[in-house]
Structure formats: structure tokens, C-alpha cells
Design a protein around this motif. Structure first.
Motif, PDB file in Angstrom:
ATOM      1  N   THR A  88     -18.447  25.605-112.425  1.00  0.00           N
ATOM      2  CA  THR A  88     -18.417  26.891-112.487  1.00  0.00           C
ATOM      3  C   THR A  88     -18.614  27.737-113.849  1.00  0.00           C
ATOM      4  O   THR A  88     -19.039  28.865-113.969  1.00  0.00           O
ATOM      5  CB  THR A  88     -17.074  27.637-111.843  1.00  0.00           C
ATOM      6  N   ILE A  89     -18.621  27.059-114.821  1.00  0.00           N
ATOM      7  CA  ILE A  89     -18.661  27.616-116.164  1.00  0.00           C
ATOM      8  C   ILE A  89     -19.242  26.650-117.316  1.00  0.00           C
ATOM      9  O   ILE A  89     -18.913  25.218-116.817  1.00  0.00           O
ATOM     10  CB  ILE A  89     -17.291  28.169-116.712  1.00  0.00           C
ATOM     11  N   PHE A 107     -16.605  28.237-121.850  1.00  0.00           N
ATOM     12  CA  PHE A 107     -15.188  28.102-121.703  1.00  0.00           C
ATOM     13  C   PHE A 107     -14.446  27.898-123.044  1.00  0.00           C
ATOM     14  O   PHE A 107     -13.389  28.567-123.231  1.00  0.00           O
ATOM     15  CB  PHE A 107     -14.951  26.630-121.012  1.00  0.00           C
ATOM     16  N   GLN A 125     -13.440  31.037-125.092  1.00  0.00           N
ATOM     17  CA  GLN A 125     -12.226  31.808-124.552  1.00  0.00           C
ATOM     18  C   GLN A 125     -10.936  31.399-125.563  1.00  0.00           C
ATOM     19  O   GLN A 125     -10.088  32.616-125.651  1.00  0.00           O
ATOM     20  CB  GLN A 125     -11.922  31.635-123.304  1.00  0.00           C
ATOM     21  N   ILE A 170      -5.309  29.540-118.736  1.00  0.00           N
ATOM     22  CA  ILE A 170      -6.258  29.465-117.754  1.00  0.00           C
ATOM     23  C   ILE A 170      -5.530  29.410-116.318  1.00  0.00           C
ATOM     24  O   ILE A 170      -4.863  28.812-115.768  1.00  0.00           O
ATOM     25  CB  ILE A 170      -7.047  28.300-117.934  1.00  0.00           C
ATOM     26  N   THR A 223      -7.431  30.663-113.504  1.00  0.00           N
ATOM     27  CA  THR A 223      -8.219  30.713-112.433  1.00  0.00           C
ATOM     28  C   THR A 223      -9.147  29.326-112.557  1.00  0.00           C
ATOM     29  O   THR A 223      -9.019  28.512-113.578  1.00  0.00           O
ATOM     30  CB  THR A 223      -9.531  31.751-112.510  1.00  0.00           C
ATOM     31  N   ASP A 224      -9.698  28.812-111.435  1.00  0.00           N
ATOM     32  CA  ASP A 224     -10.454  27.680-111.426  1.00  0.00           C
ATOM     33  C   ASP A 224     -11.620  27.930-112.326  1.00  0.00           C
ATOM     34  O   ASP A 224     -12.563  28.855-112.159  1.00  0.00           O
ATOM     35  CB  ASP A 224     -11.052  27.186-109.858  1.00  0.00           C
ATOM     36  N   GLN A 225     -11.635  27.165-113.304  1.00  0.00           N
ATOM     37  CA  GLN A 225     -12.882  26.873-114.313  1.00  0.00           C
ATOM     38  C   GLN A 225     -13.055  25.770-114.413  1.00  0.00           C
ATOM     39  O   GLN A 225     -12.405  24.898-115.157  1.00  0.00           O
ATOM     40  CB  GLN A 225     -12.249  27.654-115.633  1.00  0.00           C
ATOM     41  N   ASN A 254     -11.201  20.519-114.456  1.00  0.00           N
ATOM     42  CA  ASN A 254     -10.762  21.852-113.938  1.00  0.00           C
ATOM     43  C   ASN A 254      -9.485  22.401-114.709  1.00  0.00           C
ATOM     44  O   ASN A 254      -8.395  21.891-114.682  1.00  0.00           O
ATOM     45  CB  ASN A 254     -10.223  21.772-112.145  1.00  0.00           C
ATOM     46  N   LYS A 302      -7.852  24.976-114.733  1.00  0.00           N
ATOM     47  CA  LYS A 302      -6.651  25.963-114.156  1.00  0.00           C
ATOM     48  C   LYS A 302      -5.320  25.415-114.368  1.00  0.00           C
ATOM     49  O   LYS A 302      -5.109  24.218-113.769  1.00  0.00           O
ATOM     50  CB  LYS A 302      -7.000  26.136-112.671  1.00  0.00           C
TER      51      LYS A 302
END
Length: 461
Positions: free
Chosen positions: A44-45, A50, A53, A62, A64-66, A120, A122
Motif C-alpha cells: 500500500t506504500i 515509508f 516518515q 505506525i 495504520t496498515d502500511q 505490515n 502497523k
């Protein structure tokens, strides 16, 4: 049990095992394929977005789902990476690298070099820890903690290629020199640098191993790399490196490593010793000077009055060779008198420099010279004879006979200079014949002996 019955059972078991083995070998083609499913959905990214950040100091959580992809470039198979996995965003021409902290060893078994992984993040932290952007768990002690072993699979999983984990060939980023590798953009990437060798101080007078051992236990060890462009960098090896007892190679060639940093200190990491291909001839960054008019004489005196220039380092009749460090014997003048001088003051590292004077030992009988010490904190001067040194060749291969004890090297003042004084006389051994050299050695270091030595009126007769 009846022995015949026992043998019958054993024989039957053996035939059964053979039948099973034969069946597997024969019918391997119809074994059901391994079902391969990706744990996480598509990314998703991008890894670059990523990583962006991460603050310049500290971390962010983190929430959220990244999800992003990466390709593993490190390996702890030989113990040189400890509970970390380094990965980059592409197997070739990568743009960014990251490191994830895991409280788990033998990660190479699950994620070998080239493994396509998906993360992931998150629930994890991303931040800059001692100069390196890392991902890790929430930890009360550390900004970026290690993900507990039991939770690694919650955040990291392999990407399937249809039948199993996708493992690809990683093409190292090819860089021109070591200086180029010391760039933040390459941290946690796999790079390759040509024309590299270990610094001579790691090879001479003792050929060191990849790591040092204390009471039989390996310790984290730094070794020094240099290249033909004059660049240097530290090669960091873990005390658990399984190949740590191997001697460092003496040649020159290519090296592949993962770029890393500890605060402001660059530390490069290899996965195994085969990451080095040092089969080429060493490059001498400070080659010997002079030696273009070698004359093996049995009766002469060198006063250095025929030479001119400031800090002259080239003497055609002699060889001036820094083996460690970059300092040559230089021509100096004081009160109208010329002499050669060398010291380790205001320097960095170790210094070992030779001044080779050719002599016909068959006809010569003795050696004399004048010497003076300044800013004396030890005795760095030694004198040798040798008959197997090749002018301008590798002087470390020569057999040197120490004759220093024949001379009196006077003490000098601690914060000034003394005066040039005759050091006495050495009578050559009658068994010493043929052409050879008298060798004057200066051995000092910035953290040890830094005494300045002056030599004049070298006389052979």
C-alpha cells in the motif's frame, strides 16, 4: 526374541524402507505442489515513502496498515549480523534500504539473501537509531526495540512466487570507491567497490584474522579497508563471525558489503568471507621513492649536502619507503647543516618507514652515523642489514638483521631538540658478503612513540 524371527523382522523393515525410497525417487513428479499464499495483500506504500516518515531523531509509531515490499541483502548464517535484517526496495538499482530489529537468530533460514519480503508496519516504530533508520517494536528501554521472536510473523512474511518463497538474485550497487559508499543513501543496501585492500597495518608485521579473540572468545573487531583513490573505511565483524579466525587476504580486489553506520562512524558489514575477492596485486598508496641510482659501494660518507629543496623525499641513491602511514624521511636544514628527519608528532595512526642505503658488504668493514632525538618520548629508531631486499620492492619480504645494539642512541629533550651526535660504530660480520643494504627504521604512532629522529653523516668504510 528368537534370533531368526528378529532377523526376519529387520529384513522386512529394510525392504519396506527401500520400497518407500524407491517410490519417492520414481514418483517424485506427482508429489502434490506446495500451496503458497501471501500473508499480506499487495503493498500500500513504497518503502521510500515509508522511510520518509522517520524523523531525524526519535521515532514515530505506525498506527495504520502500511504494507511495503523489500528484498533481503543481509544474512546471519555466518554470525556477522545479529538479530537484524537489512533489506532494500529492489534487487537491482535500489533507491532505499531499511533495517528491522528482531529478537530472533538464524533469520537466514526463513529469509535468505534475495528473499522477497512484505512488511505490515502497523504497531511498529520507525525512527533513526544511532545514525540508521530502523523499524522495530515498542520498547520501554530502547527507541527502536527488537520484535519478539513469537511476533515476527505478525509483521514480516515472505512473498510467494507460486510454489514457494520468491528468492531472486541481488545485484550489488557498483560504486567507484569507498568514499562513495559512505553516503546515507546507501545505508542498508548491498554495494560493491573495486580496487580495495586491507590496510597494511592489519597485515604487517602480523597478518591479523577477521576478528580478535580474548581467552578463546571472539570479540567485535574493526579492520581497516583502503582503496586506490586513498579512501578508507572500517570493516566491522561480529565476535560471533564463524569465519572470524581466517586470516585477512593480502591482495587487492572487489568487496561486496552492506553499508552501515554507528552514529557518525561508517561500518561496513560482509555476510561471509567470499564477499571479498582479493586475488589481485596490492596497490601501494605510499610507494617507495628514490632508488633510481643505486650504487653498492664499500667506502663513502653521505652528508646530504648535495641535495636541495624543502622537505625533499627523493634520494636517487637510496630508497625511502613508508610501509605504515604516509611519512617519508625528509631533508631538513638547521644552522646551515643538512640531514634527514622523521617523526610521528601531529600524525594519526602508526608509522613505519625505512631508509635503505646500498652497501658492498664484501669489501665494507663498518658503519657509522650521527643521530639526534627531539621531543623524546621513546626510541623509534632501529638499524638493520639485509642482503635479500630488492630495491623498490616489498621490503616486508626482506630478511632484516637487527644491529641497533651496536649503537648508542642518546636521549633527547622532551620538548625540544638535542644535537647531532656520533652513534658509535658497527663492524660488519665477516660472513656478511655480497651486495645488500643498511636499513634505518622509524617506528612510531600517534598514540605511542612520537619522537623525532634526525640522521646525518652515514659512513661506510
Amino acid at each position: 526374541m528368537n534370533i531368526k524371527k528378529y532377523l526376519s523382522l529387520v529384513t522386512g523393515a529394510a525392504f519396506a524402507a527401500a520400497s518407500i525410497t524407491s517410490c519417492v525417487q520414481k514418483d517424485d513428479w506427482d508429489t502434490p505442489p506446495i500451496k503458497c499464499e501471501n500473508k499480506f495483500p499487495a503493498a500500500t506504500i513504497s518503502m521510500a515513502d515509508f522511510k520518509a516518515q522517520a524523523p531525524s531523531s526519535g521515532f514515530v509509531l505506525i498506527t495504520t496498515d502500511q504494507i511495503f515490499d523489500g528484498y533481503v541483502v543481509s544474512s546471519d548464517e555466518n554470525g556477522n549480523f545479529y538479530k537484524t535484517i537489512s533489506f532494500q526496495d529492489s534487487p537491482d538499482n535500489p533507491t532505499v534500504g531499511l533495517q528491522i530489529e528482531v529478537d530472533k537468530s538464524s533469520n537466514y533460514a526463513d529469509f535468505p539473501v534475495g528473499a522477497h519480503i512484505r512488511i505490515n508496519a502497523k504497531g511498529l516504530r520507525v525512527g533513526t537509531d544511532r545514525g540508521v533508520v530502523k523499524i522495530g517494536s515498542v520498547d520501554p528501554t530502547y527507541a527502536i526495540g527488537r520484535i519478539p521472536s513469537s511476533l515476527v510473523s505478525r509483521y514480516v512474511a515472505g512473498v510467494c512466487n507460486g510454489n514457494g518463497l520468491e528468492v531472486v538474485n541481488i545485484k550489488p550497487v557498483e560504486l567507484p570507491n569507498l568514499a562513495a559508499a559512505k553516503s546515507e543513501q546507501y545505508i542498508n543496501m548491498l554495494v560493491k567497490v573495486p580496487n580495495v585492500q586491507f590496510a597494511l597495518g592489519d597485515l604487517y608485521p602480523v597478518n591479523k584474522a577477521y576478528i580478535d579473540y580474548v581467552a578463546g572468545a571472539g570479540t567485535d573487531t574493526d579492520r581497516n579497508l583502503e582503496d586506490s583513490a586513498g579512501g578508507t573505511v572500517t570493516l566491522r565483524n561480529s565476535g560471533f563471525f564463524s569465519e572470524g579466525s581466517k586470516l585477512l587476504p593480502k591482495g587487492n580486489g572487489d568487496i561486496t558489503f552492506v553499508v552501515s553506520r554507528y552514529n557518525s562512524t561508517w561500518q561496513m558489514l560482509i555476510r561471509k568471507t567470499s564477499d571479498l575477492s582479493f586475488a589481485g596485486t596490492r596497490v601501494d598508496a605510499t610507494p617507495p621513492k628514490g632508488g633510481t641510482d643505486i650504487q653498492y659501494l664499500s667506502n663513502f660518507i653521505e652528508t646530504f649536502e648535495s641535495y636541495s629543496g624543502t622537505n625533499l623525499e627523493i634520494y636517487p641513491k637510496y630508497v625511502n619507503d613508508p610501509v605504515l602511514g604516509n611519512r617519508y624521511w625528509q631533508l631538513k636544514t638547521f644552522s646551515g647543516n643538512k640531514y634527514i628527519q622523521l617523526g610521528a608528532n601531529s600524525g594519526s595512526g602508526s608509522y613505519l618507514t625505512y631508509f635503505a642505503v646500498p652497501v658492498n658488504f664484501t669489501a665494507a668493514n663498518s658503519l657509522k652515523f650521527d643521530v639526534n632525538l627531539g621531543y623524546d618520548n621513546g626510541k623509534p629508531l632501529k638499524v638493520y642489514t639485509t642482503t635479500d631486499y630488492t630495491p623498490l620492492g616489498d621490503i616486508t619480504n626482506a630478511t632484516l638483521k637487527d644491529i641497533t645494539a651496536s649503537f648508542v642512541i642518546p636521549d633527547g629533550p622532551a620538548s625540544a631538540y638535542g644535537t647531532l651526535t656520533p652513534a658509535g660504530q658497527h663492524n660488519f660480520d665477516p660472513a656478511l658478503t655480497g651486495n645488500g643494504f643498511v636499513i634505518f627504521e622509524y617506528s612510531g604512532s600517534s598514540g605511542g612513540i612520537t619522537t623525532t629522529v634526525q640522521i646525518d653523516n652515514i659512513q661506510v668504510q
